[in-house]
Motif scaffolding. Sequence first.
Motif, PDB file in Angstrom:
ATOM      1  N   ASN A  51       0.743  -1.383  -0.061  1.00 23.76           N
ATOM      2  CA  ASN A  51       0.052  -0.081   0.193  1.00 23.76           C
ATOM      3  C   ASN A  51       0.929   1.088   0.014  1.00 23.76           C
ATOM      4  OD1 ASN A  51      -1.546  -2.320   0.939  1.00 23.76           O
ATOM      5  ND2 ASN A  51      -3.153  -0.712   1.323  1.00 23.76           N
ATOM      6  N   VAL A  52       2.007   1.104  -0.146  1.00 21.56           N
ATOM      7  CA  VAL A  52       2.837   2.539   0.222  1.00 21.56           C
ATOM      8  C   VAL A  52       3.842   2.247  -1.118  1.00 21.56           C
ATOM      9  CG1 VAL A  52       4.828   3.384   1.520  1.00 21.56           C
ATOM     10  CG2 VAL A  52       3.016   1.912   2.635  1.00 21.56           C
ATOM     11  N   PHE A  53       3.894   3.658  -1.934  1.00 16.70           N
ATOM     12  CA  PHE A  53       4.570   3.697  -3.058  1.00 16.70           C
ATOM     13  C   PHE A  53       5.355   5.003  -2.904  1.00 16.70           C
ATOM     14  CE2 PHE A  53       2.202   0.557  -5.087  1.00 16.70           C
ATOM     15  CZ  PHE A  53       0.941   0.498  -4.505  1.00 16.70           C
ATOM     16  N   LEU A  54       6.335   5.076  -3.930  1.00 19.55           N
ATOM     17  CA  LEU A  54       7.490   6.142  -4.049  1.00 19.55           C
ATOM     18  C   LEU A  54       7.243   6.462  -5.518  1.00 19.55           C
ATOM     19  CD1 LEU A  54       9.695   8.071  -3.200  1.00 19.55           C
ATOM     20  CD2 LEU A  54      11.302   6.287  -3.842  1.00 19.55           C
ATOM     21  N   TYR A  55       6.975   7.695  -5.776  1.00 27.36           N
ATOM     22  CA  TYR A  55       6.776   8.090  -7.059  1.00 27.36           C
ATOM     23  C   TYR A  55       8.010   8.943  -7.276  1.00 27.36           C
ATOM     24  CZ  TYR A  55       5.435   9.973 -11.546  1.00 27.36           C
ATOM     25  OH  TYR A  55       5.189  10.445 -12.871  1.00 27.36           O
ATOM     26  N   GLY A  57       8.701  11.401  -9.122  1.00 27.68           N
ATOM     27  CA  GLY A  57       8.462  12.378 -10.108  1.00 27.68           C
ATOM     28  C   GLY A  57       7.655  13.555  -9.290  1.00 27.68           C
ATOM     29  N   MET A  58       7.142  14.632  -9.771  1.00 27.32           N
ATOM     30  CA  MET A  58       6.737  15.507  -8.907  1.00 27.32           C
ATOM     31  C   MET A  58       5.230  15.418  -9.069  1.00 27.32           C
ATOM     32  SD  MET A  58       9.069  19.236  -9.506  1.00 27.32           S
ATOM     33  CE  MET A  58       8.383  19.425 -11.195  1.00 27.32           C
ATOM     34  N   TYR A  59       4.613  15.910  -7.981  1.00 33.03           N
ATOM     35  CA  TYR A  59       3.053  15.903  -8.018  1.00 33.03           C
ATOM     36  C   TYR A  59       2.523  17.210  -8.640  1.00 33.03           C
ATOM     37  CZ  TYR A  59      -1.614  16.244  -6.606  1.00 33.03           C
ATOM     38  OH  TYR A  59      -3.033  16.326  -6.455  1.00 33.03           O
TER      39      TYR A  59
ATOM     40  N   TYR B 100      -4.095   3.806  -0.288  1.00 37.28           N
ATOM     41  CA  TYR B 100      -2.761   3.777  -0.709  1.00 37.28           C
ATOM     42  C   TYR B 100      -2.206   5.224  -0.258  1.00 37.28           C
ATOM     43  CZ  TYR B 100      -2.979   0.006  -3.937  1.00 37.28           C
ATOM     44  OH  TYR B 100      -3.264  -1.139  -4.722  1.00 37.28           O
ATOM     45  N   PHE B 101      -0.722   5.098   0.043  1.00 41.00           N
ATOM     46  CA  PHE B 101      -0.039   6.172   0.191  1.00 41.00           C
ATOM     47  C   PHE B 101       1.159   6.366  -0.722  1.00 41.00           C
ATOM     48  CE2 PHE B 101       1.911   9.094   3.617  1.00 41.00           C
ATOM     49  CZ  PHE B 101       3.153   9.124   3.264  1.00 41.00           C
ATOM     50  N   MET B 102       1.449   7.701  -1.184  1.00 40.07           N
ATOM     51  CA  MET B 102       2.317   7.857  -2.173  1.00 40.07           C
ATOM     52  C   MET B 102       3.123   8.893  -1.999  1.00 40.07           C
ATOM     53  SD  MET B 102       2.081   8.050  -6.200  1.00 40.07           S
ATOM     54  CE  MET B 102       1.623   6.417  -6.450  1.00 40.07           C
ATOM     55  N   SER B 103       4.540   9.011  -1.953  1.00 33.15           N
ATOM     56  CA  SER B 103       5.134  10.125  -1.716  1.00 33.15           C
ATOM     57  C   SER B 103       5.788  10.451  -3.054  1.00 33.15           C
ATOM     58  CB  SER B 103       6.220   9.761  -0.804  1.00 33.15           C
ATOM     59  OG  SER B 103       7.120   8.763  -1.173  1.00 33.15           O
ATOM     60  N   PHE B 104       6.053  11.829  -3.158  1.00 34.42           N
ATOM     61  CA  PHE B 104       6.584  12.571  -4.476  1.00 34.42           C
ATOM     62  C   PHE B 104       7.782  13.125  -4.138  1.00 34.42           C
ATOM     63  CE2 PHE B 104       2.764  11.904  -7.139  1.00 34.42           C
ATOM     64  CZ  PHE B 104       1.878  11.582  -6.385  1.00 34.42           C
ATOM     65  N   ARG B 105       8.512  13.287  -5.299  1.00 36.87           N
ATOM     66  CA  ARG B 105       9.947  13.884  -5.024  1.00 36.87           C
ATOM     67  C   ARG B 105       9.934  15.492  -4.720  1.00 36.87           C
ATOM     68  NH1 ARG B 105      13.413  13.846 -10.507  1.00 36.87           N
ATOM     69  NH2 ARG B 105      12.345  15.828 -10.878  1.00 36.87           N
ATOM     70  N   LYS B 118      -7.675   9.609 -10.562  1.00 41.27           N
ATOM     71  CA  LYS B 118      -6.668  10.911 -10.498  1.00 41.27           C
ATOM     72  C   LYS B 118      -5.260  10.466 -10.367  1.00 41.27           C
ATOM     73  CE  LYS B 118      -7.095  13.934  -7.224  1.00 41.27           C
ATOM     74  NZ  LYS B 118      -7.746  14.785  -6.431  1.00 41.27           N
ATOM     75  N   TYR B 119      -5.101   9.226  -9.560  1.00 39.97           N
ATOM     76  CA  TYR B 119      -3.725   8.873  -9.298  1.00 39.97           C
ATOM     77  C   TYR B 119      -3.092   7.682 -10.188  1.00 39.97           C
ATOM     78  CZ  TYR B 119      -4.480  11.799  -5.222  1.00 39.97           C
ATOM     79  OH  TYR B 119      -4.819  12.907  -4.529  1.00 39.97           O
ATOM     80  N   GLN B 121      -2.463   7.436 -13.150  1.00 39.83           N
ATOM     81  CA  GLN B 121      -0.969   7.691 -13.819  1.00 39.83           C
ATOM     82  C   GLN B 121       0.245   7.650 -13.108  1.00 39.83           C
ATOM     83  OE1 GLN B 121      -0.477  11.771 -15.190  1.00 39.83           O
ATOM     84  NE2 GLN B 121      -1.641  12.524 -13.259  1.00 39.83           N
ATOM     85  N   TYR B 122       0.192   7.732 -11.834  1.00 40.05           N
ATOM     86  CA  TYR B 122       1.434   7.629 -10.942  1.00 40.05           C
ATOM     87  C   TYR B 122       1.522   6.265 -10.668  1.00 40.05           C
ATOM     88  CZ  TYR B 122       0.735  12.736 -10.451  1.00 40.05           C
ATOM     89  OH  TYR B 122       0.208  13.950 -10.597  1.00 40.05           O
ATOM     90  N   LEU B 123       0.441   5.525 -10.312  1.00 41.38           N
ATOM     91  CA  LEU B 123       0.584   4.189 -10.083  1.00 41.38           C
ATOM     92  C   LEU B 123       1.296   3.493 -11.123  1.00 41.38           C
ATOM     93  CD1 LEU B 123      -2.638   3.289  -8.409  1.00 41.38           C
ATOM     94  CD2 LEU B 123      -0.228   3.228  -7.166  1.00 41.38           C
ATOM     95  N   SER B 125       3.778   3.869 -12.820  1.00 34.68           N
ATOM     96  CA  SER B 125       5.403   4.005 -12.860  1.00 34.68           C
ATOM     97  C   SER B 125       5.801   4.008 -11.523  1.00 34.68           C
ATOM     98  CB  SER B 125       6.146   4.802 -13.652  1.00 34.68           C
ATOM     99  OG  SER B 125       5.415   6.353 -13.363  1.00 34.68           O
ATOM    100  N   ALA B 126       5.140   3.922 -10.219  1.00 34.37           N
ATOM    101  CA  ALA B 126       5.590   4.016  -9.027  1.00 34.37           C
ATOM    102  C   ALA B 126       6.265   2.813  -8.460  1.00 34.37           C
ATOM    103  CB  ALA B 126       4.498   4.478  -8.004  1.00 34.37           C
ATOM    104  N   ARG B 127       7.123   2.970  -7.558  1.00 37.05           N
ATOM    105  CA  ARG B 127       7.514   1.618  -6.889  1.00 37.05           C
ATOM    106  C   ARG B 127       7.254   1.795  -5.367  1.00 37.05           C
ATOM    107  NH1 ARG B 127      12.646   2.236  -5.670  1.00 37.05           N
ATOM    108  NH2 ARG B 127      13.375   4.568  -6.006  1.00 37.05           N
TER     109      ARG B 127
END
Lengths: 531, 127
Positions: A51-55, A57-59, B100-105, B118-119, B121-123, B125-127
């Motif tokens: 359930n935890v992701f690192l993107y 890129g910028m939001y 889901y929890f996602m952190s951005f640069r 909405k998310y 597109q990020y999912l 390519s996210a890790r």
Amino acid sequence: MKLKLTVLMMTLALNGCTTNPFTAPENVLNDIKQQKQHTLTARDDAPSFDNVFLYNGMYVEQLSLAESVLPNWYHKKCSTSFGEMKLSKLLTKLFDGKRVNIEYRDGVEKDSHIKVSGDDLTHGDILEAIAAETGYTFKADEATVVLSKYQTRVFPVRVLGGSVQYSIGKKKLAQASSGSSGQDEVKSDLVANVGDEFSVISGQVDPLADFKTGVDEVLGCTVQAKQTRQDKQPADFAITSAPNAPQQSKHSEQSTCAQGASAKLVPSNNSIIVRAIPSQLEQVAKYIERQHQVAMRQIRVNLTLVSVEMAKDSQLNLDFDVSDSHLFGSSLGVKHVTSAFTNMLGGLGNRGKTVLQHKNGSSLAIEALSKQGSILQSSVLRAVLINHRITQLTNVSKVSYISDRPQQVTVNAGTTRGIEQKVAQSGTLLYMLPNIGVKDAVLHISSSQSALIRLDPKGEGDNQVESPVVDDKMLNTSVILQPGRPVFIGGFSNNELNAVFSESGALLPGMSRSSVDKNVETVMVLEMEFI
Amino acid sequence: MKTALLLMLMGLSLSTVNASEEEEQPQPDTSCVGVNQFAMKQGTLKDNIIRMMTIDYVGASLIYDVGRHSVYVDTCLQYDSLNHLVQQMIEPYVSPQSIYFMSFRNNVVAVFYQNDAKYSQYLRSAR
């Protein structure tokens, strides 16, 4: 001394020259590969969480299409302050000095009082505040702002349009009065049907109109009878009436919906056009989506017809404790033949023993049946059914037979025998009408089977004709089906005379009798699955 | 004299026994302030996530795109990494959808539902 220093300096210089300051390309490449491997390992071996992701890129906030075409003045701050005032006065003040035209569409009350307060408001913020307070919608471009109370939306209806008439069941069987028999048919009074007993489900629906009825309910539409006086009299009638005779009036129906909404059918593309305030449109959209989910439910139904030869001590009912009664082995070349085979479908079918290979609830039921008797033959009819629509399967075979050999007198050949043929039809007719729920389905099934058992020769020599032996069965019932759980919906029992003979056709030596009485049950198993 | 001494000794020994019994009773540890421990407090999930962000996501902007989920009771969570902590916090919530929890640069963190378009597109390519 100087010489020693010089020699020392030269030695040091030579050492410096021989020491290579450059790293060989191969070593650099190896270092790079090791670093890459190390990084990949760190990435791949790191614990990953569902359930935890690192993107990487910028939001950014994404703009919708409507937001992307907003005019420039929409985001400009408004320097004017507003108190409570009329809507028309507020908008005039808001766009004072700008070349923006304001349109008020049907239903908008220009003189309604509105209060907008706040600091650092943009033109867009004020328009949105007006929309929130009044319920109006607005559409803005560079030169125009259009305020409207109603929106119009077209809702496509996915069910097939047009009027649908349906009927399932047998209303009228052959009628026969007691004490008389037709020329071609002799019927026992006990199985005769005089038309008093029947089971039929019939109806007529218009799916598009039904959707419209539901939409009218959601919009709160009521039908009111409206009387209109008919003042103009037709010219070709001379009407004489008393002075106080009542005027003729004409009744018409007028539909009025809440908040002035309206809904109309568009039969050409099977849709409904609705004009209503935004909240009503959302309710209509939800209603239509829910109706689609119900109307578009589909199931697949397998109807398995199994003919089971029951052992003698279990011929009264299906007893799953009775052991298998398979016939013995093929080394003697013994075949088991029964006319019950031909009762299955269409008659004159292949004789033998078949086993279903597919794995489902029906095959388990058949396996259970096989513990009790030999499975003589089984057939499967499959159909896909959509909610509240009749599905029909028909399978008909036709066989010609000689019904008569009339005597004919000709000039050249004298008296001869001609041949008169008739057609015997056999087969299966299956109608199903489902009511599919979320977890199960109620199914009405009407099935007729006519099996041509055999053609018996009658008469001898030139007078020989053929007489068909037909077996008719009919089933008309309603059942509740759940996915993966087969249901035995009915069966017929036949007492059959079975002949046992060797492959050569002669009686098996040593056999004291050539026939065995067996009870054969034809069982229908229904099973469904959601699609 | 001797009797008095004996009585004093007996009293002393009894008090020591009682004290040691009291000392031996283990006290429940309700602090949850140790290293790699996070106290999840009764309240809303959003408040707990904001408190969690003070550990490592200092100064980050939070986009909270889920409903008003609540934390039923105070819980102490042990974690090996921050991602592990976040996973434990949001994993139990599966209705109406998984969270889901996602952190951005650019120092933005987002909390959203699994099928939020909405998310998507990020999912991808996210890790």
